[in-house]
Design a protein around this motif. Sequence first.
Motif, PDB file in Angstrom:
ATOM      1  N   THR A  13       0.881  -1.329   0.268  1.00  0.00           N
ATOM      2  CA  THR A  13      -0.037  -0.135  -0.049  1.00  0.00           C
ATOM      3  C   THR A  13       1.087   1.252   0.005  1.00  0.00           C
ATOM      4  OG1 THR A  13      -1.686  -1.172   1.292  1.00  0.00           O
ATOM      5  CG2 THR A  13      -1.812   1.359   1.361  1.00  0.00           C
ATOM      6  N   ALA A  17       1.125   4.097  -3.167  1.00  0.00           N
ATOM      7  CA  ALA A  17       0.784   5.174  -2.673  1.00  0.00           C
ATOM      8  C   ALA A  17       1.809   6.420  -3.073  1.00  0.00           C
ATOM      9  CB  ALA A  17       0.308   5.531  -0.920  1.00  0.00           C
ATOM     10  N   TYR A  18       2.921   6.191  -2.771  1.00  0.00           N
ATOM     11  CA  TYR A  18       3.936   6.788  -3.325  1.00  0.00           C
ATOM     12  C   TYR A  18       4.259   6.784  -4.809  1.00  0.00           C
ATOM     13  CZ  TYR A  18       6.220   8.323   1.293  1.00  0.00           C
ATOM     14  OH  TYR A  18       6.532   8.793   2.303  1.00  0.00           O
ATOM     15  N   THR A  20       1.781   6.394  -6.942  1.00  0.00           N
ATOM     16  CA  THR A  20       0.834   7.273  -7.494  1.00  0.00           C
ATOM     17  C   THR A  20       0.893   8.508  -7.278  1.00  0.00           C
ATOM     18  OG1 THR A  20      -0.719   5.255  -7.119  1.00  0.00           O
ATOM     19  CG2 THR A  20      -1.797   7.321  -7.311  1.00  0.00           C
ATOM     20  N   LYS A  21       1.078   9.030  -5.792  1.00  0.00           N
ATOM     21  CA  LYS A  21       1.318  10.359  -5.392  1.00  0.00           C
ATOM     22  C   LYS A  21       2.236  11.234  -6.438  1.00  0.00           C
ATOM     23  CE  LYS A  21       2.964  12.890  -1.273  1.00  0.00           C
ATOM     24  NZ  LYS A  21       4.266  13.168  -1.666  1.00  0.00           N
ATOM     25  N   LEU A  39      -9.524   1.398   0.621  1.00  0.00           N
ATOM     26  CA  LEU A  39      -8.741   2.272  -0.481  1.00  0.00           C
ATOM     27  C   LEU A  39      -9.480   2.669  -1.658  1.00  0.00           C
ATOM     28  CD1 LEU A  39      -5.961  -0.724  -1.045  1.00  0.00           C
ATOM     29  CD2 LEU A  39      -5.466   1.640   0.019  1.00  0.00           C
ATOM     30  N   GLY A  43      -9.055   6.193  -0.257  1.00  0.00           N
ATOM     31  CA  GLY A  43      -7.865   6.167  -0.851  1.00  0.00           C
ATOM     32  C   GLY A  43      -6.805   5.712   0.118  1.00  0.00           C
ATOM     33  N   ALA A  44      -5.575   5.665  -0.394  1.00  0.00           N
ATOM     34  CA  ALA A  44      -4.604   5.264   0.739  1.00  0.00           C
ATOM     35  C   ALA A  44      -4.128   6.323   1.726  1.00  0.00           C
ATOM     36  CB  ALA A  44      -3.261   4.753  -0.148  1.00  0.00           C
ATOM     37  N   HIS A  45      -4.297   5.768   2.857  1.00  0.00           N
ATOM     38  CA  HIS A  45      -4.144   6.761   4.114  1.00  0.00           C
ATOM     39  C   HIS A  45      -2.646   6.282   4.627  1.00  0.00           C
ATOM     40  CE1 HIS A  45      -5.078   8.724   8.221  1.00  0.00           C
ATOM     41  NE2 HIS A  45      -3.753   9.080   7.477  1.00  0.00           N
ATOM     42  N   ILE A  46      -1.474   7.041   4.409  1.00  0.00           N
ATOM     43  CA  ILE A  46      -0.295   6.630   5.112  1.00  0.00           C
ATOM     44  C   ILE A  46       0.068   7.450   6.222  1.00  0.00           C
ATOM     45  CG2 ILE A  46       2.121   6.377   4.528  1.00  0.00           C
ATOM     46  CD1 ILE A  46       0.348   4.934   2.605  1.00  0.00           C
ATOM     47  N   VAL A  54      -3.752   9.610  -0.642  1.00  0.00           N
ATOM     48  CA  VAL A  54      -3.919   9.746  -2.078  1.00  0.00           C
ATOM     49  C   VAL A  54      -4.752   8.508  -2.750  1.00  0.00           C
ATOM     50  CG1 VAL A  54      -1.812   8.177  -2.277  1.00  0.00           C
ATOM     51  CG2 VAL A  54      -2.328   9.833  -4.160  1.00  0.00           C
ATOM     52  N   VAL A  56      -6.178   5.858  -4.995  1.00  0.00           N
ATOM     53  CA  VAL A  56      -5.520   4.809  -5.539  1.00  0.00           C
ATOM     54  C   VAL A  56      -6.555   3.693  -6.463  1.00  0.00           C
ATOM     55  CG1 VAL A  56      -3.368   4.799  -4.188  1.00  0.00           C
ATOM     56  CG2 VAL A  56      -5.421   3.292  -3.639  1.00  0.00           C
TER      57      VAL A  56
END
Length: 334
Positions: A13, A17-18, A20-21, A39, A43-46, A54, A56
């Motif tokens: 994930t 996320a990175y 995609t970001k 997701l 979205g992907a919560h980091i 972000v 995804v």
Amino acid sequence: MRACIYGAGGMGTILGAYITKNGGKIDLITRNISHVRGLQSEGAHIMGEANFVVPVTAFTPDKMEGRYDIIFLMTKQRENTSICQFLTQYLEEDGVICTTQNGLPEPSVAAVVGEERTLGCAVSWGATNMGAGIAELTSDPQKMTFSLGTLYGENPRIQDVADLLSLAGKVTVEKNFIGARWAKLSVNCAFSALSAMSGLTFGQVAQDPVGRQVALNIMNECFRVARAADIKIARIQGHHIDRIYGCGDRGLKRRFALAMLPYAMTAHRNIKSGMYYDIIIGRKCEADLVNGVVEQLGKELEMDTPYNSLCIQFLDEITDRKRSLGVENFNDFI
């Protein structure tokens, strides 16, 4: 070019996320339905050492369509044969599966999809899957590094994979990839195993007076087996760990190595071994596929590997409820 992450748990994930970001396009695929729903909806919560959300593209394996040029394999290694058999139908003829798993997973992938379609990547950072679209980064983002390579000669896809990974961190294309694998393996054999049997984080293991003694012994055992097999340990995050931590049972060099271990783990102090999370849900962990690599090569070379063998034994006993999980296990190595 189509790419996906198969097994998008904590690390998958965060990687997705990175990428995609930072402008890349990649699908996140996992069998965890509640994680996929999170997701898709939020979205992907980091969280943890980074904090961002972000959007995804995420779905379960039954929703896969078409073929991919790059598939990052981020599942548990024990299922590699059946998973790679499943993924073959979704892999382009000139596509690659890049395994980011610990240990030495490339042969099990290549046995199914072929050596020419197998790449490997030693990932030197950690993460925890919190579920429902949330993943915790447990390493310093500046230490998100990737050692990319192949055990099987040149591969025309390697630069495509490197370009994609570079959206998430620093990528080194390793000519000495077996050396990069063994550098990461040496760390995992020590810290992943000791974290799993104690419940401590990597940083806490390095701070524990007995834990860091045992960790150093395990690493040195890995170095000795590698040397006997003519494997040259590659740098990991810029450091020759076999030179810094390669030492005997006593003396000034050992005292220096013991003093350095807590500092070496500073950027990764919050990592807790994935083996630990396997154990607490009653699932067999991958010690036999990590420490077992050293044990097996040692047997082939007629070398004893007592520390790595004890790691496998203790973790099996904890899983079978024949041994308690706790820091007291460190004392049984001494």
